[in-house]
Design a protein around this motif. Structure first.
Motif, short mmCIF file in Angstrom:
data_model
loop_
_atom_site.label_atom_id
_atom_site.label_comp_id
_atom_site.label_asym_id
_atom_site.label_seq_id
_atom_site.Cartn_x
_atom_site.Cartn_y
_atom_site.Cartn_z
N MET A 1 0.83 -1.20 0.00
CA MET A 1 0.00 0.00 0.00
C MET A 1 0.86 1.25 0.00
N LYS A 2 0.40 2.27 -0.73
CA LYS A 2 1.12 3.53 -0.80
C LYS A 2 0.24 4.61 -0.17
N HIS A 3 0.79 5.32 0.80
CA HIS A 3 0.03 6.38 1.45
C HIS A 3 0.82 7.67 1.41
N LYS A 4 0.06 8.78 1.46
CA LYS A 4 0.71 10.08 1.59
C LYS A 4 0.47 10.57 3.00
N ILE A 5 1.54 10.90 3.69
CA ILE A 5 1.41 11.38 5.06
C ILE A 5 2.04 12.77 5.15
N ARG A 17 5.13 3.55 2.27
CA ARG A 17 4.78 2.30 1.59
C ARG A 17 4.64 1.15 2.58
N GLU A 19 1.54 -0.59 5.73
CA GLU A 19 0.22 -0.46 6.34
C GLU A 19 0.22 0.71 7.31
N VAL A 20 -0.92 1.40 7.38
CA VAL A 20 -1.06 2.44 8.41
C VAL A 20 -2.21 2.06 9.33
N THR A 40 -6.86 7.57 10.23
CA THR A 40 -6.60 7.03 8.90
C THR A 40 -7.77 7.33 7.95
N GLU A 41 -8.93 7.73 8.52
CA GLU A 41 -10.11 8.04 7.71
C GLU A 41 -10.64 9.42 8.07
N GLU A 43 -8.77 10.79 5.84
CA GLU A 43 -7.40 10.87 5.36
C GLU A 43 -6.45 10.65 6.53
N ILE A 44 -5.22 10.35 6.19
CA ILE A 44 -4.26 10.06 7.26
C ILE A 44 -3.82 11.35 7.93
#
Ligand SMILES: [Zn+2]
Length: 124
Positions: A1-5, A17, A19-20, A40-41, A43-44
């Protein structure tokens, strides 16, 4: 998974890259700050992981050095001391070598994050 923080220390978003989940501590890949995931919801949302100032700045600078493949010179302890002094007096880890206490000078400062070390051969 790819996230923007979004990192509130260096004020940019980085790609994460893995899990969050709420409560997880992640390292900003731009500045090395340790951040705790608060939401996390939808958005992070992450904020500086609460820890004592000395642990925080030591971990941040060591993470940053590891990320950039930098090594510390003999001034390390002097700089850490200066950073702790600035934090106590001005409320954040402003660079002890720079006069102005502005967000761009929070360690690692913007020039350092922007590769000044490669040009100068060392941190300002
Ligand atoms: Zn950061």
């Amino acid at each position: 998974m790819k996230h923007k923080i979004y990192c509130e220390v260096c004020r940019v978003s980085f790609v994460y890259r893995d899990e969050v989940e709420k409560g997880k501590v992640v390292v900003c890949t731009v500045c090395g700050a340790e951040l705790e995931i608060n939401e996390t919801e939808p958005e992070i949302k992450a904020s500086r992981y609460p820890q004592d100032p000395e642990t925080e700045i030591r971990n941040r600078s060591e993470n940053f050095a590891r990320l950039r493949d930098y090594t510390f010179n003999e001034d390390k302890e002097l700089v850490i001391e200066g950073l702790l002094g600035k934090n106590e007096m001005y409320g954040d880890f402003y660079c002890p070598c720079r006069f102005e206490n502005i967000p761009e000078h929070v360690c690692p400062c913007l020039p350092t994050r922007s590769n000044e070390v490669r040009k100068l051969g060392h941190c300002y």
